[in-house]
Design a protein around this motif. Structure first.
Motif, mmCIF file in Angstrom:
data_model
loop_
_atom_site.group_PDB
_atom_site.id
_atom_site.type_symbol
_atom_site.label_atom_id
_atom_site.label_comp_id
_atom_site.label_asym_id
_atom_site.label_seq_id
_atom_site.Cartn_x
_atom_site.Cartn_y
_atom_site.Cartn_z
ATOM 1 N N LYS A 180 40.254 -3.185 0.925
ATOM 2 C CA LYS A 180 40.553 -3.814 2.211
ATOM 3 C C LYS A 180 41.979 -4.369 2.238
ATOM 4 O O LYS A 180 42.658 -4.306 3.268
ATOM 5 N N ALA A 181 42.431 -4.899 1.117
ATOM 6 C CA ALA A 181 43.794 -5.437 1.059
ATOM 7 C C ALA A 181 44.837 -4.339 1.190
ATOM 8 O O ALA A 181 45.944 -4.581 1.678
ATOM 9 N N ASP A 182 44.498 -3.122 0.766
ATOM 10 C CA ASP A 182 45.439 -2.007 0.839
ATOM 11 C C ASP A 182 45.657 -1.522 2.271
ATOM 12 O O ASP A 182 46.711 -0.945 2.566
ATOM 13 N N LEU A 183 44.668 -1.696 3.132
ATOM 14 C CA LEU A 183 44.722 -1.115 4.471
ATOM 15 C C LEU A 183 45.423 -2.051 5.451
ATOM 16 O O LEU A 183 45.172 -3.251 5.469
ATOM 17 N N SER A 184 46.276 -1.472 6.266
ATOM 18 C CA SER A 184 46.973 -2.251 7.288
ATOM 19 C C SER A 184 46.021 -2.554 8.444
ATOM 20 O O SER A 184 45.033 -1.843 8.653
ATOM 21 N N ILE A 233 52.142 15.734 1.267
ATOM 22 C CA ILE A 233 51.570 14.654 2.073
ATOM 23 C C ILE A 233 52.114 14.709 3.494
ATOM 24 O O ILE A 233 51.352 14.618 4.478
ATOM 25 N N GLU A 234 53.407 14.864 3.620
ATOM 26 C CA GLU A 234 54.016 14.914 4.953
ATOM 27 C C GLU A 234 53.555 16.138 5.732
ATOM 28 O O GLU A 234 53.310 16.058 6.947
ATOM 29 N N THR A 251 40.246 10.496 7.951
ATOM 30 C CA THR A 251 41.005 11.222 6.932
ATOM 31 C C THR A 251 40.755 10.619 5.562
ATOM 32 O O THR A 251 40.010 9.655 5.411
ATOM 33 N N ALA A 252 41.431 11.222 4.581
ATOM 34 C CA ALA A 252 41.475 10.722 3.199
ATOM 35 C C ALA A 252 40.158 10.918 2.467
ATOM 36 O O ALA A 252 39.257 11.653 2.882
ATOM 37 N N GLY A 253 40.085 10.275 1.345
ATOM 38 C CA GLY A 253 38.997 10.240 0.399
ATOM 39 C C GLY A 253 39.425 9.253 -0.660
ATOM 40 O O GLY A 253 40.549 8.737 -0.609
ATOM 41 N N SER A 254 38.594 9.004 -1.636
ATOM 42 C CA SER A 254 38.966 8.011 -2.651
ATOM 43 C C SER A 254 40.315 8.285 -3.310
ATOM 44 O O SER A 254 41.133 7.370 -3.462
ATOM 45 N N PRO A 255 40.610 9.533 -3.717
ATOM 46 C CA PRO A 255 41.881 9.746 -4.418
ATOM 47 C C PRO A 255 43.117 9.544 -3.556
ATOM 48 O O PRO A 255 44.211 9.332 -4.085
ATOM 49 N N THR A 256 42.970 9.615 -2.213
ATOM 50 C CA THR A 256 44.154 9.663 -1.348
ATOM 51 C C THR A 256 44.201 8.579 -0.285
ATOM 52 O O THR A 256 45.102 8.588 0.554
ATOM 53 N N TYR A 257 43.277 7.633 -0.313
ATOM 54 C CA TYR A 257 43.263 6.673 0.783
ATOM 55 C C TYR A 257 44.555 5.860 0.857
ATOM 56 O O TYR A 257 44.974 5.433 1.941
ATOM 57 N N ARG A 258 45.219 5.669 -0.278
ATOM 58 C CA ARG A 258 46.463 4.890 -0.272
ATOM 59 C C ARG A 258 47.639 5.645 0.369
ATOM 60 O O ARG A 258 48.690 5.051 0.594
ATOM 61 N N PHE A 259 47.449 6.925 0.654
ATOM 62 C CA PHE A 259 48.467 7.663 1.412
ATOM 63 C C PHE A 259 48.338 7.399 2.916
ATOM 64 O O PHE A 259 49.177 7.868 3.689
ATOM 65 N N HIS A 260 47.301 6.670 3.312
ATOM 66 C CA HIS A 260 46.999 6.489 4.740
ATOM 67 C C HIS A 260 46.689 5.022 5.052
ATOM 68 O O HIS A 260 45.720 4.728 5.748
ATOM 69 N N GLU A 320 41.068 5.879 10.586
ATOM 70 C CA GLU A 320 40.130 5.393 9.577
ATOM 71 C C GLU A 320 40.216 6.275 8.345
ATOM 72 O O GLU A 320 40.581 7.451 8.419
ATOM 73 N N VAL A 321 39.886 5.667 7.192
ATOM 74 C CA VAL A 321 39.801 6.405 5.930
ATOM 75 C C VAL A 321 38.364 6.368 5.436
ATOM 76 O O VAL A 321 37.617 5.413 5.697
ATOM 77 N N ALA A 322 37.984 7.421 4.730
ATOM 78 C CA ALA A 322 36.658 7.503 4.127
ATOM 79 C C ALA A 322 36.794 7.316 2.625
ATOM 80 O O ALA A 322 37.541 8.057 1.977
#
Length: 437
Positions: free
Chosen positions: A77-81, A244-245, A275-284, A292-294
């Motif tokens: 939660k802290a990672d997400l804007s 990523i881009e 979008t995303a998943g556990s390995p990539t949620y920090r890209f979003h 939203e990220v999953a």
């Protein structure tokens, strides 16, 4: 006499050289030999084992460290804007108590479900959930969901989004909605680089949007673009950053196509742009494209998720099982004569413990240095583990594993034992989802 002295000197030199070579080979042998990795279990694992024993859980048991779970939730939660939503991937966390704790602590009602019986179970037991299907389900599975939907406050017309990947599947769902007289929200799977299905071009998307508009029972609810492959792209020469881009640009292009299609009726806030998943949620972490990220596995962190993009997350899931038998030697049937050689080479293979169960998708972690024996083979009944003389195991002791993944492994042990490390006791029991209705 002089010739004899020369011959002796020559022999001495050969012996010296030969001896040196032998010593070098011996040193090389022992230098290549695996180090002794054995060590007794840490106080953390001993306390966990003690808690299980007090509950008489003398069987293979899946354990969740509740405090570690909570810290992982807080980190996510802290990672997400602000503005970026979070959807719980229930397949990776398949227990009602586990899902409810995450929902409460993370402040979300959003779930991603991948299995028809799980969808029916969630609908009956989490009536406030907002559910997105995580994969395109056969239309017959969707029909079965409605056949077995329990009466209650859960409203599939508002609370379920069916994932659709092709025009053909879309036509099947349109027919189902018409036959059942139900309203179905449709989320379109898009290929953002994983290449495991989903819409790949804007022309196909336009065709599908037109078909949704023409079907009385269907409505467009958003997109799902899964991108775990991005975490594995090498960073060399900027490859990962470029990937990523590019992935985000593909997602943005689909969103713009849908926006243009709906014009003034477009309402981004009413859509699920997942979008995303556990390995990539920090890209979003920001909601500029998706909203939203999953994430699932990052909250319990099996060993497959010991990756740089999840730094800071900590293991919260373990398997503990009793030792049934021990032996001071490791003897392979028919090859008993090899014991001296194998134990001299690898001191971690010197002793043996047979455990209750085994052959899980998991790696032993406590005591440290336990290892499988490829010659003896695997067993789901009484797995052999070998170890060095730095470890003292006896029948009744426990060994601990970390799962390599969660979604399948969690379903193999019955109720999950919830461990509180501060109190050093099992504080809850969470039944897991059932595979069939």
């Amino acid at each position: 006499m002089a010739d004899f002295k020369k011959q002796l000197a020559s022999i001495d030199r050969r012996l010296l050289i030969g001896g040196g070579a032998a010593l070098g080979l011996t040193a090389g042998f022992f230098g290549l030999r695996p180090s002794n990795n054995g060590a007794e279990a840490t106080p953390y694992f001993n306390a966990m084992t003690g808690a299980l024993k007090r509950e008489k859980l003398e069987r293979p048991t899946l354990v969740i460290d509740r405090a570690a779970l909570d810290r992982n939730i807080d980190l996510l939660k802290a990672d997400l804007s602000p503005g970026m939503g979070y959807r719980i991937v229930a397949k990776s966390l398949p227990a009602l108590g586990l899902v409810k704790r995450i929902m409460e602590r993370a402040g979300t009602d959003k779930l991603m479900v991948f299995h028809q019986p799980f969808l029916n179970y969630v609908a009956a037991n989490v009536p406030g959930a907002n559910v997105l299907l995580g994969k395109p389900m056969p239309v017959a599975a969707a029909a079965r969901f409605y056949d077995h939907a329990a009466p209650g406050s859960f409203d599939p017309a508002r609370q379920v989004e069916w994932l659709i990947d092709t025009p053909q599947r879309l036509a099947q769902y349109a027919d189902l909605a018409k036959a059942l007289g139900v309203a179905m929200r449709v989320n379109i799977e898009i290929d953002v680089g994983l290449h495991r299905g989903g819409v790949r071009d804007k022309a196909t998307l336009k065709t599908m949007l037109e078909a949704i508009d023409a079907a009385p029972g269907l409505s467009f609810s958003g997109f799902m673009g899964y991108d775990p492959h991005l975490a594995s792209v090498p960073g060399l020469l900027g490859w990962q950053e470029s990937a990523i881009e590019n992935s985000k640009a593909v997602y943005r292009g689909f969103v713009e196509t849908a926006r243009a299609h709906y014009g003034e009726a477009w309402n981004r806030d009413a859509l699920t742009l997942n979008t995303a998943g556990s390995p990539t949620y920090r890209f979003h972490t920001e909601s500029k494209i998706a909203n939203e990220v999953a994430v699932g596995s990052a909250l319990v962190k099996p060993t497959d998720f010991d990756i740089p993009t999840l730094e800071g997350h900590e293991p919260a899931a373990f398997i503990s099982t009793p030792v049934l038998k021990t032996a001071e030697r490791t003897e392979i049937p028919g090859l008993e004569f090899l014991y001296g050689l194998t134990s001299a080479w690898d001191r971690n293979s010197a002793k043996t413990a047979f455990i209750y169960g085994g052959k899980w998708l998991a790696k032993p972690v406590a005591p440290q240095g336990l290892q499988l024996n490829s010659l003896f083979g695997r067993s789901t009944n009484q797995e052999m583990l070998n170890h060095s003389d730095h470890i003292s195991l006896k029948p009744g002791d426990h060994v601990t594993f970390r799962p390599t993944q969660s979604e399948f492994v969690f379903l193999q042990f019955g109720d999950i034992a919830v461990y509180d490390p501060a109190e050093e006791r099992i504080v809850e029991s969470w039944p897991v989802f059932q595979q069939g209705a």
